[in-house]
Design a protein around this motif. Structure first.
Motif, PDB file in Angstrom:
ATOM      1  N   LEU A   5      -1.577   6.230  -5.843  1.00 43.33           N
ATOM      2  CA  LEU A   5      -0.586   5.181  -5.629  1.00 43.33           C
ATOM      3  C   LEU A   5      -0.619   4.168  -6.755  1.00 43.33           C
ATOM      4  CD1 LEU A   5       1.459   3.756  -3.822  1.00 43.33           C
ATOM      5  CD2 LEU A   5      -0.446   2.731  -2.591  1.00 43.33           C
ATOM      6  N   ASN A 252       2.653   2.512   2.547  1.00 43.70           N
ATOM      7  CA  ASN A 252       2.635   3.772   1.807  1.00 43.70           C
ATOM      8  C   ASN A 252       3.956   4.516   1.953  1.00 43.70           C
ATOM      9  OD1 ASN A 252       0.075   3.595   0.695  1.00 43.70           O
ATOM     10  ND2 ASN A 252      -0.921   4.436   2.494  1.00 43.70           N
ATOM     11  N   HIS A 363      -6.571   4.703  -1.437  1.00 43.19           N
ATOM     12  CA  HIS A 363      -5.486   4.041  -0.735  1.00 43.19           C
ATOM     13  C   HIS A 363      -5.690   4.003   0.770  1.00 43.19           C
ATOM     14  CE1 HIS A 363      -4.029   4.456  -4.690  1.00 43.19           C
ATOM     15  NE2 HIS A 363      -3.945   5.768  -4.585  1.00 43.19           N
TER      16      HIS A 363
END
Length: 443
Positions: A5, A252, A363
């Motif tokens: 990410l 996300n 993440h």
């Protein structure tokens, strides 16, 4: 996801502070009780004041919820920012970002979901009035326990035709669509449940002519607000709790959903190095393999080749759009696709022989929780491979930052974390062109 990410965010530009995005159209139609509930839940709020010239953001990146307030314009007519707001609402629906939309916002939500807003034939509905909750409200995440009849503040003259599949939560004789839900996380309220006495005073001051048609609007505010106050607070507290509980997953999804369609093409050149990393699992025919954070499923064919037709392969991701893209690329022919949180896998204990995960652990809100969950589903002697096609130093330099000593992939952090979760680190490679850690489930 199969690409970190952080790397994707840097490529796309700087990100905003995660929080709840509130779109305001006029100063007297602020979030009021909604904002209070979000603040009490510890959720930061970022307000886009379109009335002051703030541009409507073009992305929900970092947003954990979207709140769209009311205003004097019509949802079915063009106004500054309308197209951008509809785009945000459509993006929120696609990524399952929680939405709470009031009055004008509710009408825009209906349009974004495939319904329509239109002028109300019964004229303006202004002042205190009663709405009736319906059968769908009884099991709704926000409206459960709200009484069948609730007195609320109306201030609108338009109405809506809901899209197919929307749940009607509240209605009244004059305008049947008063509250509704689209999907599992988007709510529209035609009335103003969020107001307090200061808000009512602001409404009346802003629209004195309209207020004159609603007898005792301002004078009765304190008394009229007494009845709905506990139900109002419960509805907004539940929304805030829902947002907080799924904040990481929502952020996300909000980031990755718009990129799912081009993800495969952006990182197509990484295929061979991923296949080499999968080989380090040492899988055998007939075994069970997981790709956690599978994205579009680029490594699923390699996992299938390793376990053969008699083996089991699952690709797990938290973003529906990524799994949809995986299906479009034919990955269902190689593996089952599972929408799930990697920290709460819907799998029996000790049933997996190998886990591949690229760019996911950084993440997770709590990497240790993920490692424990992955150990739970893995058989003794099973293997975990954590991978990235760039080394940690290369990635840090590319993004113009130093190595982070708190990075969960730093060996000094990863080794004890793995051990505490039931793994033994069997190999650690932090090279220029790749990162790979191989761990074995303790017996």
């Amino acid at each position: 996801m199969s690409q970190p990410l952080a790397a994707a965010r840097t490529a796309a530009g700087p990100t905003r502070q995660p929080g709840v995005l509130v779109v305001e159209h006029v100063p007297h139609e602020g979030p009021y009780a909604i904002g209070a509930a979000l603040e009490a839940a510890g959720l930061p709020v970022r307000v886009c004041r379109t009335w002051a010239g703030d541009p409507v953001p073009d992305t929900l990146a970092g947003a954990v919820a979207l709140v769209v307030m009311g205003g004097p314009t019509a949802a079915y007519e063009e106004f500054t920012g309308r197209a951008a707001e509809l785009a945000l609402l459509r993006a929120a629906l696609a990524a399952e970002v929680p939405v709470l939309a009031v009055c004008l916002g509710a009408q825009l939500l209906a349009i974004a979901a495939g319904g329509r807003a239109r002028p109300g034939e019964a004229g303006a509905q202004i002042g205190w009035g009663e709405v009736r909750t319906g059968q769908d409200a009884r099991t709704d995440a926000l409206f459960a326990d709200v009484p069948e009849r609730l007195r609320v503040l109306h201030w609108h003259g338009d109405t809506m035709d809901l899209p197919a599949g929307a749940a009607l939560l509240a209605s009244c004789d004059r305008y049947p669509v008063q509250a509704f839900r689209v999907g599992g996380a988007a709510w529209g309220l035609q009335f103003h449940l969020e107001v307090d006495k200061a808000a009512v005073d602001a409404f009346a001051a802003a629209f004195p002519e309209e207020a004159a048609t609603a007898p005792r609007l301002r004078e009765s505010a304190a008394a009229e607000l007494t009845e709905p106050a506990p139900h109002r607070d419960r509805v907004f507290d539940r929304f805030a709790a829902l947002v907080a509980a799924r904040a990481t997953r929502t952020a996300n999804r909000a980031f990755f959903t718009p990129m799912a369609g081009t993800w495969e093409e952006r990182f197509a050149a990484d295929g061979p190095v991923y296949e080499s990393a999968v080989a380090r699992l040492g899988l055998r025919p007939g075994q069970t393999a997981l790709d956690l954070g599978c994205g579009t499923g680029r490594v699923l064919p390699a996992l299938r080749a390793a376990v053969g037709d008699e083996g089991v392969v699952l690709g797990v991701d938290v973003t529906p759009a990524m799994l949809d893209a995986a299906a479009r690329h034919g990955r269902t022919g190689h593996a089952g696709l599972l929408l799930a949180d990697a920290c709460r896998l819907p799998l029996p204990s000790a049933t997996v022989d190998g886990i591949f995960s690229a760019g996911l652990i950084n993440h997770l809100p709590e990497p240790a929780t993920g490692l424990r969950e992955w150990a739970r589903v893995t058989v003794p002697g099973g293997v975990l491979v954590l991978f990235h096609p760039s080394g940690r130093a290369e990635r840090a330099a590319r993004h113009g930052r130093p190595l982070d000593p708190a990075d969960p992939l730093a060996e000094t952090n990863l080794r004890p974390a793995l051990h505490a979760a039931g793994w033994q680190l069997a190999g650690y490679e932090d090279a220029t062109r790749h990162f790979l850690a191989r761990a074995v489930r303790a017996t």
